[in-house]
Design a protein around this motif. Structure first.
Motif, PDB file in Angstrom:
ATOM      1  N   UNK A 151       0.827  -1.211   0.000  1.00 45.57           N
ATOM      2  CA  UNK A 151       0.000   0.000   0.000  1.00 45.57           C
ATOM      3  C   UNK A 151       0.860   1.259   0.000  1.00 45.57           C
ATOM      4  N   UNK A 152       0.327   2.306  -0.606  1.00 51.26           N
ATOM      5  CA  UNK A 152       1.041   3.580  -0.699  1.00 51.26           C
ATOM      6  C   UNK A 152       1.200   4.233   0.666  1.00 51.26           C
ATOM      7  N   UNK A 153       2.363   4.855   0.865  1.00 55.23           N
ATOM      8  CA  UNK A 153       2.600   5.651   2.063  1.00 55.23           C
ATOM      9  C   UNK A 153       3.823   6.519   1.819  1.00 55.23           C
ATOM     10  N   UNK A 154       3.910   7.625   2.537  1.00 55.13           N
ATOM     11  CA  UNK A 154       5.060   8.516   2.374  1.00 55.13           C
ATOM     12  C   UNK A 154       6.382   7.851   2.758  1.00 55.13           C
ATOM     13  N   UNK A 155       6.439   7.130   3.915  1.00 57.50           N
ATOM     14  CA  UNK A 155       7.713   6.464   4.243  1.00 57.50           C
ATOM     15  C   UNK A 155       8.140   5.465   3.173  1.00 57.50           C
ATOM     16  N   UNK A 156       7.161   4.785   2.576  1.00 57.74           N
ATOM     17  CA  UNK A 156       7.480   3.809   1.543  1.00 57.74           C
ATOM     18  C   UNK A 156       8.025   4.516   0.298  1.00 57.74           C
ATOM     19  N   UNK A 157       7.427   5.648  -0.048  1.00 62.44           N
ATOM     20  CA  UNK A 157       7.897   6.419  -1.200  1.00 62.44           C
ATOM     21  C   UNK A 157       9.323   6.919  -0.978  1.00 62.44           C
ATOM     22  N   UNK A 158       9.594   7.341   0.242  1.00 59.20           N
ATOM     23  CA  UNK A 158      10.956   7.803   0.561  1.00 59.20           C
ATOM     24  C   UNK A 158      11.961   6.666   0.459  1.00 59.20           C
ATOM     25  N   UNK A 159      11.554   5.490   0.907  1.00 58.73           N
ATOM     26  CA  UNK A 159      12.441   4.326   0.811  1.00 58.73           C
ATOM     27  C   UNK A 159      12.736   4.010  -0.655  1.00 58.73           C
ATOM     28  N   UNK A 160      11.719   4.101  -1.495  1.00 60.78           N
ATOM     29  CA  UNK A 160      11.926   3.828  -2.919  1.00 60.78           C
ATOM     30  C   UNK A 160      12.873   4.847  -3.543  1.00 60.78           C
ATOM     31  N   UNK A 161      12.740   6.114  -3.164  1.00 59.97           N
ATOM     32  CA  UNK A 161      13.648   7.137  -3.676  1.00 59.97           C
ATOM     33  C   UNK A 161      15.101   6.823  -3.341  1.00 59.97           C
ATOM     34  N   UNK A 162      15.299   6.278  -2.161  1.00 62.48           N
ATOM     35  CA  UNK A 162      16.669   5.959  -1.738  1.00 62.48           C
ATOM     36  C   UNK A 162      17.247   4.772  -2.491  1.00 62.48           C
ATOM     37  N   UNK A 163      16.388   4.029  -3.201  1.00 56.94           N
ATOM     38  CA  UNK A 163      16.849   2.842  -3.938  1.00 56.94           C
ATOM     39  C   UNK A 163      17.216   3.150  -5.382  1.00 56.94           C
ATOM     40  N   UNK A 164      17.095   4.415  -5.774  1.00 60.08           N
ATOM     41  CA  UNK A 164      17.290   4.756  -7.185  1.00 60.08           C
ATOM     42  C   UNK A 164      18.667   4.368  -7.701  1.00 60.08           C
ATOM     43  N   UNK A 165      19.687   4.491  -6.858  1.00 62.42           N
ATOM     44  CA  UNK A 165      21.049   4.206  -7.315  1.00 62.42           C
ATOM     45  C   UNK A 165      21.256   2.739  -7.668  1.00 62.42           C
ATOM     46  N   UNK A 166      20.505   1.829  -7.022  1.00 66.12           N
ATOM     47  CA  UNK A 166      20.665   0.406  -7.337  1.00 66.12           C
ATOM     48  C   UNK A 166      19.534  -0.126  -8.205  1.00 66.12           C
ATOM     49  N   UNK A 167      18.410   0.636  -8.263  1.00 70.86           N
ATOM     50  CA  UNK A 167      17.290   0.232  -9.104  1.00 70.86           C
ATOM     51  C   UNK A 167      16.648   1.502  -9.659  1.00 70.86           C
ATOM     52  N   UNK A 168      17.119   2.016 -10.801  1.00 66.66           N
ATOM     53  CA  UNK A 168      16.657   3.296 -11.347  1.00 66.66           C
ATOM     54  C   UNK A 168      15.144   3.452 -11.465  1.00 66.66           C
ATOM     55  N   UNK A 169      14.379   2.397 -11.848  1.00 68.07           N
ATOM     56  CA  UNK A 169      12.915   2.582 -11.942  1.00 68.07           C
ATOM     57  C   UNK A 169      12.258   2.937 -10.606  1.00 68.07           C
TER      58      UNK A 169
END
Length: 599
Positions: A470-488
């Motif tokens: 489910x969508x949430x702000x903390x989850x979105x922030x975690x995804x942003x931090x993964x950009x370097x290893x998973x660009x999508x």
């Protein structure tokens, strides 16, 4: 122990076959579906309804060197080689791991059995005595011996009736002892003189049946008192008018209790005296009070939950039982941890059953709390002064409990296959959703981190695309931090934030608070706001992260922005970045500052 007399002689020899068949029928149930499948052909051919179990216990066959014994109470077979000198192997139908040990060869072994719980070994080598050996951690393995008390009597055998109580059956009666393993001695509790020809013991009912009289035509049963637990709150069998409850746990004696010796201070150093359990002087009051007027003691009877875990193997029934107890939380969490780890690892269906039972209790509490809050907020509580806030019992295992004590520890160990780990996490989330309990973001974060650790980005993408997570702000922030290893992950996080209708400034603040400075910068560039953001805010966050290269990268970015917007990389006084410029010079030197570019 209580006795009753009957005068029915044993049946004729031809009646023994049906009796044996009945016993085989009771034991044959352990074969399960596999055993039924193997015997199906024979059953169809000859109409056989009994079959040997599909997975028998295999042991070394009896020969001149190896002697075989069976313990009817623990359902264990003993293979004793050379009197134990070259090894003793103990196996049972339910035992996952056999017990192996050696003991000194002191003569021919006539009988050998473990106490209930396998803590004390009893070995009979002569007609006059029985030897004992403790199998308790940190206890010295020294044998101690107990001779029968009756003169000129021969021991026919012995039976364990609990973890520390044993009965010697002699040709002149029975002797009931309490074993004191820490003292390596036995105490005679009671004895009964009676002529004995042979005996049989039924551990399920704690009854010893003796054949007595010269003619052997009298059977004398002796019942050894134990305790059983019934739980009337658990589901029973309803026959239309009456609910019938079976005992939850196998019969067990109350734990041995030591009574301190009363007297002057000079005598108090004497060892305590064992309490005579189930004494005729005991008076029992409901629900849990025992009074011994002769000894001057009043006890409350308590249920010890830790031993129950090993006695009640069905995890669903175990949870039903534990959830009714007061001090159950840590035991339940321990059971959950055990069922996720070897060697107690359960199947996903069993794990799902446990999660559902826990979340059912969790949901009941949440609904009660919600109803209470609604009544208070609407002011109806004033008209009902007896209204009380719901009490949160230890049976309420919430998401924080499961995350802290079970799931996070389980994923950190990395013992299980990653597919099983992810399946367990998703099963818990499925259970929460089934009971309409809002899933906390840290559970989703645990799933994402586990997927990332095993490079399962395709699965992560699917979970997000189909809104399994489910969508949430903390989850979105975690995804942003993964950009370097998973660009999508960058676009996935932006899409999630758009669905949440989150303000861009708020997203930046959340990322900076989590020291995700580069992720915040990428996000603000992605929405085209990087020309107007505060340089000082980002430089403050980079400095607080205590990462010099991160600070260098952020400082250089804003120098380049200044050059592009104003034709000069320097910061203006209005940006209040003087302290950061000084810090940059101290760490990297003044020569590292960007020089103005002229065209």
């Amino acid at each position: 122990m209580a006795a009753a007399t009957g005068r029915d002689p044993p049946g004729p020899a031809e009646d023994e076959a049906p009796a044996a068949a009945t016993a085989a029928g009771r034991e044959g149930g352990g074969g399960g579906e596999e055993g039924e499948g193997r015997a199906r052909g024979g059953a169809e051919a000859g109409g056989c309804y009994l079959a040997l179990c599909a997975r028998p216990v295999h042991f070394e066959k009896a020969n001149a060197v190896n002697c075989v014994f069976f313990d009817e109470a623990n359902k264990q077979v003993f293979a004793v080689r050379s009197g134990g000198a070259t090894g003793v192997v103990v196996k049972g139908l339910e035992d996952r791991n056999p017990i192996s040990f050696r003991m000194e060869d002191k003569g021919e072994v006539k009988c050998i059995k473990f106490s209930l719980g396998n803590k004390i070994l009893a070995v009979q080598r002569t007609l006059k005595s029985v030897d004992f050996l403790n199998f308790i951690p940190d206890s010295p393995q020294l044998e101690y011996t107990q001779e029968c008390k009756t003169k000129n009597a021969n021991i026919l055998g012995f039976c364990w009736t609990s973890s520390t109580e044993i009965v010697f059956i002699t040709d002149q009666g029975i002797e009931f002892y309490q074993v004191l393993p820490e003292k390596r001695s036995l105490k005679l509790l009671k004895n009964q003189s009676i002529n004995v020809n042979w005996y049989m013991y039924c551990p399920e009912s704690s009854v010893i049946l003796l054949s007595t009289t010269v003619l052997g035509n009298v059977l004398q049963p002796f019942y050894f008192k134990t305790s059983v637990i019934f739980d009337i709150k658990l589901k029973g069998d309803f026959d239309g008018s009456t609910t019938i409850h079976q005992f939850v746990l196998p019969p067990r004696s109350i734990q041995p209790y030591q009574i301190p010796v009363a007297g002057p201070a000079s005598v108090t150093s004497q060892a305590p005296v064992p309490c005579k359990l189930y004494s005729s002087s005991w008076i029992v009051f409901q629900p849990d009070i025992i009074i011994s007027a002769s000894e001057g003691y009043l006890w409350s009877l308590q249920v010890k939950l830790e031993p129950v875990v090993n006695l009640l193997l069905d995890k669903g029934k175990l949870m039903d039982f534990l959830l009714q107890r007061k001090e159950c939380k840590m035991v339940i969490l321990s059971v959950c941890s055990q069922m996720l780890s070897e060697p107690e690892r359960g199947s996903l269906s069993v794990i799902a059953t446990v999660f559902d039972k826990l979340n059912n209790e969790y949901k009941k509490y949440l609904e009660a709390e919600q109803s209470y809050t609604m009544v208070v907020e609407t002011g109806l509580s004033r008209s009902n002064p007896l209204l009380k806030r719901p009490v949160r019992t230890q049976a309420v295992i919430d998401q924080s409990d499961m995350y802290t004590h079970v799931l996070s520890v389980f994923t950190e160990k990395k013992e299980a296959p990653h597919k099983f780990t992810i399946a367990v996490l998703m099963e818990y989330i499925r259970s929460l959703n089934q009971f309409q309990i809002a899933v906390q973001h840290y559970l989703y974060e645990l799933v994402i981190k586990t997927l990332v650790q095993h490079n399962l980005f395709y699965m992560l993408h699917q979970f997000l695309q189909y809104h399994v997570l489910s969508d949430s702000k903390p989850l979105a922030c975690l995804l942003l931090s993964l950009e370097s290893i998973y660009p999508p992950a960058h676009q996935l996080s932006l899409d999630m934030l758009k669905r949440l209708s989150t303000a861009n400034d708020e997203i930046v603040e959340v990322l900076l608070s989590k020291h995700q400075v580069l992720a915040a910068l990428r996000f603000i560039r992605g929405i085209g706001g990087h020309d107007s953001i505060s340089a000082r805010k980002f430089l403050d966050a980079a400095k607080q992260a205590e990462d010099e290269m991160l600070f260098y990268t952020i400082f250089r970015f804003f120098e380049q922005r200044n050059q592009r917007l104003r034709g000069n990389p320097s910061f203006t006084p209005g940006e209040h970045c003087e302290e950061h410029v000084t810090f940059f010079k101290q760490v990297f030197g003044e020569q590292a500052l960007m020089k103005p570019t002229t065209f």
